[in-house]
Scaffold this motif. Structure first.
Motif, PDB file in Angstrom:
ATOM      1  N   ARG A   1       4.440  -4.221  -9.919  1.00  0.00           N
ATOM      2  CA  ARG A   1       5.242  -4.616 -11.088  1.00  0.00           C
ATOM      3  C   ARG A   1       4.988  -3.680 -12.273  1.00  0.00           C
ATOM      4  O   ARG A   1       5.909  -3.300 -12.992  1.00  0.00           O
ATOM      5  CB  ARG A   1       4.939  -6.071 -11.480  1.00  0.00           C
ATOM      6  N   GLY A   2       3.734  -3.315 -12.480  1.00  0.00           N
ATOM      7  CA  GLY A   2       3.402  -2.364 -13.543  1.00  0.00           C
ATOM      8  C   GLY A   2       4.063  -1.021 -13.299  1.00  0.00           C
ATOM      9  O   GLY A   2       4.609  -0.393 -14.210  1.00  0.00           O
ATOM     10  N   LYS A   3       4.051  -0.596 -12.047  1.00  0.00           N
ATOM     11  CA  LYS A   3       4.669   0.690 -11.694  1.00  0.00           C
ATOM     12  C   LYS A   3       6.168   0.656 -11.968  1.00  0.00           C
ATOM     13  O   LYS A   3       6.732   1.628 -12.479  1.00  0.00           O
ATOM     14  CB  LYS A   3       4.382   0.980 -10.218  1.00  0.00           C
TER      15      LYS A   3
ATOM     16  N   ARG B   1       7.583  -0.986 -14.275  1.00  0.00           N
ATOM     17  CA  ARG B   1       7.779  -0.871 -15.728  1.00  0.00           C
ATOM     18  C   ARG B   1       7.551   0.554 -16.225  1.00  0.00           C
ATOM     19  O   ARG B   1       8.104   0.944 -17.255  1.00  0.00           O
ATOM     20  CB  ARG B   1       6.860  -1.849 -16.471  1.00  0.00           C
ATOM     21  N   SER B   2       6.735   1.326 -15.509  1.00  0.00           N
ATOM     22  CA  SER B   2       6.461   2.695 -15.971  1.00  0.00           C
ATOM     23  C   SER B   2       7.721   3.548 -15.950  1.00  0.00           C
ATOM     24  O   SER B   2       7.824   4.516 -16.693  1.00  0.00           O
ATOM     25  CB  SER B   2       5.381   3.354 -15.109  1.00  0.00           C
TER      26      SER B   2
ATOM     27  N   VAL C   1       0.840  -1.204   0.000  1.00  0.00           N
ATOM     28  CA  VAL C   1       0.000   0.000   0.000  1.00  0.00           C
ATOM     29  C   VAL C   1       0.877   1.257   0.000  1.00  0.00           C
ATOM     30  O   VAL C   1       0.579   2.238  -0.695  1.00  0.00           O
ATOM     31  CB  VAL C   1      -0.972  -0.020   1.204  1.00  0.00           C
TER      32      VAL C   1
ATOM     33  N   LEU D   1       2.276   1.856  -3.522  1.00  0.00           N
ATOM     34  CA  LEU D   1       1.299   2.298  -4.525  1.00  0.00           C
ATOM     35  C   LEU D   1       0.742   3.679  -4.235  1.00  0.00           C
ATOM     36  O   LEU D   1       0.481   4.456  -5.152  1.00  0.00           O
ATOM     37  CB  LEU D   1       0.166   1.275  -4.648  1.00  0.00           C
TER      38      LEU D   1
ATOM     39  N   TRP E   1       0.587  -6.969  -6.133  1.00  0.00           N
ATOM     40  CA  TRP E   1       1.762  -7.515  -6.843  1.00  0.00           C
ATOM     41  C   TRP E   1       1.808  -6.985  -8.274  1.00  0.00           C
ATOM     42  O   TRP E   1       2.817  -6.435  -8.738  1.00  0.00           O
ATOM     43  CB  TRP E   1       1.668  -9.043  -6.819  1.00  0.00           C
ATOM     44  N   ARG E   2       0.699  -7.139  -8.990  1.00  0.00           N
ATOM     45  CA  ARG E   2       0.662  -6.741 -10.404  1.00  0.00           C
ATOM     46  C   ARG E   2       0.797  -5.236 -10.563  1.00  0.00           C
ATOM     47  O   ARG E   2       1.450  -4.754 -11.506  1.00  0.00           O
ATOM     48  CB  ARG E   2      -0.636  -7.255 -11.032  1.00  0.00           C
ATOM     49  N   LEU E   3       0.185  -4.473  -9.679  1.00  0.00           N
ATOM     50  CA  LEU E   3       0.261  -3.010  -9.783  1.00  0.00           C
ATOM     51  C   LEU E   3       1.684  -2.509  -9.516  1.00  0.00           C
ATOM     52  O   LEU E   3       2.186  -1.634 -10.219  1.00  0.00           O
ATOM     53  CB  LEU E   3      -0.722  -2.351  -8.809  1.00  0.00           C
TER      54      LEU E   3
ATOM     55  N   ALA F   1      -3.411  -8.293  -6.778  1.00  0.00           N
ATOM     56  CA  ALA F   1      -3.594  -6.964  -7.374  1.00  0.00           C
ATOM     57  C   ALA F   1      -2.415  -6.060  -7.014  1.00  0.00           C
ATOM     58  O   ALA F   1      -1.853  -5.368  -7.873  1.00  0.00           O
ATOM     59  CB  ALA F   1      -4.906  -6.351  -6.896  1.00  0.00           C
TER      60      ALA F   1
END
Lengths: 327, 327
Positions: free
Chosen positions: B308-310, B312-313, B196, B199, B304-306, B302
């Protein structure tokens, strides 16, 4: 009803696109928040570039009391600014039909609390980029869909008139007797795509549909959408489009025929600019609808709470800079 | 086993805290990744400030082949660097016991794939701040808990010896016959609080325990933890501490007796510095354990994926700067 005078209420990107086109076929008023914005429009007119080229005259003001009566209002503020503008419209323009185009759900109810206007529900898929107070670039020339606000007595004829006006000035538009199937399709799509973009800070790219590996983001987008579809089912809304297919098509060239598609969802724009987002009206609305119909939406609730938390972090951003941490 | 020589493998904040204290009671070797880090330690020694004050000699190198045999290795790299260092240790120091203190789960298995060392599982609650290559500030003087790597033949006596060594140099430590209850308590706490924080970019503040309004972040932290507890139950692990209480106490002055408690979780530090995070070893591990025991963990997935996406950004961060969006 012949629509001769239109008022664009809030001239961000979308409001400016309406104003710039509608001035071809109607007298256009613009209600702005900032005086310098109104001044720029009154002095320089409004220029549209991109998918269409126009330079038009409009009459702008920050004061509803300075504007004459009009036939159609297009309420184009952000969801976050709607309550404030609805208060300022209270007691005025009783003869107008008001069309709300905000993301998410609930815009019509906010308007309803402040006046007896006939309300048109709308969603738009247009996109563009503001180039300043008096210029906007038209990017995606996609449709606005509209219908009578469900459960009210707005006659369909008014919706059809508004739709024909948009078509007459070269915009894409479609009138529907019930907008909810389209409104909910966009709601569920936006809750997933805008929410994930806001939290990851990724634009809407191919990763949003990737499901090969367990950590891939497409799983989450898919699960958020599936949750939203379950809420829609329980609410008795038959979706106009499959939001997962909307997502997949958008990131796999289908929509744009461009391999470099990487649209910046509006909620990510807000995050990057550190403005309050529309997450309450999008993810929050979906969670509230889920509660109303007895279908929990824990993943959408997670996105809602995380984006709200992220908004609060900006107040304390001075606490620690990336430079301090990297040092 | 008398522990006379200790090797700290990876001298970030936690590794430096061990090195700085253990040099009181043992010969301390330090294996670093960067040559200039080893040089600084060899030239200037290592200084500890804050909760304790020390200035000690250590022998540092980037090359395992340059280091003599040792009795105890404390593997203190980030989880993300573990595989690389384990490969470099392969075939060496067969007589040593190796203690892993990484966040999350799975560090022992990585080590096991590269050697027959006796493995000690550990978690630490210490915190500090690196002030440079040769100085570290000791912040929270809380415990390291350790136990034989479950299911292996590491004798408890070695764990007790390592624990006594830590106690002898003034650190807090506790030896346990089974570490999993403590390891899992910290895992579940970290998956929620670090995730948390990463993110939202909020430090660990009172909002993490707030549950008054529907959008409050405490609901999500609570739900993430509840999911983790269900996985632990199904895995047959009886938790040492209630992770929700750990969270609540930490943000309500109980732990620190300070009203301005706002700890920067390590995953948020990584995010702010745009470094790869440990989310695979924390949230990812919890999701994988959930799959293993048949208990889904969609909220932790969720996160985990967020995250990981962050991560990559950051590669595409040049695409759009906040200034461009604000303009």
């Amino acid at each position: 009803m012949a629509i001769e005078r239109v008022c664009i209420i809030g001239a961000g990107t979308i409001g400016s696109l309406y104003a710039g086109h509608l001035a071809d076929v109607a007298e256009v008023l613009v209600l702005t928040r900032r005086p310098e914005h109104a001044d720029a429009l009154n002095q320089h007119g409004l220029r549209v570039t991109g998918k269409s080229e126009r330079h038009v005259r409009v009459t702008a003001s920050t004061d509803p009391g300075e504007l004459p009566e009009f036939d159609l209002g297009i309420v184009a503020t952000k969801a976050t600014d709607l309550e404030a503008i609805a208060q300022r419209l209270e007691g005025r323009f009783a003869g107008a039909a008001m069309m709300t185009i905000q993301n998410g759900l609930g815009a019509e109810e906010v308007m309803r609390r402040h006046g007896e206007w006939r309300l048109i529900s709308a969603v738009t898929f247009m996109s563009g980029n503001r180039r300043g107070d008096a210029e906007v670039e038209y990017e995606l020339d996609t449709a606005t869909w509209m219908g009578p606000y469900a459960g009210t007595e707005t006659p369909f004829a008014i919706v059809r008139d508004a739709c024909e006006l948009l078509l007459a000035c070269g915009l894409q538009a479609e009138a529907m007797s019930d907008l909810r199937p389209a409104q909910w399709s966009k709601l569920i799509f936006n809750a997933a795509v805008n929410g994930v973009a806001a939290l990851t800070e990724l634009p809407h790219v191919a990763e949003f549909a990737a499901e090969a590996r367990p950590a891939d983001l497409g799983h989450l987008v898919h699960d958020l959408i599936a949750e939203g579809v379950r809420v829609a089912d329980a609410a008795g809304v038959e979706l106009h489009d499959d939001p997962w297919e909307m997502n997949r098509r958008a990131v796999t060239r289908g929509e744009t025929n461009r391999s470099d598609y990487a649209h910046l969802p509006s909620m990510l724009e807000d995050v990057l600019a550190r403005r309050p987002t529309e997450v309450d009206a999008i993810s929050g609305a979906l969670v509230r609808e889920g509660e109303r119909v007895g279908v929990p939406a824990p993943l959408n609730a997670a996105v809602w709470r995380l984006v709200r938390g992220k908004e609060r972090s900006w107040a304390g951003a001075a606490r620690t800079s990336p430079e301090e941490v990297r040092a």
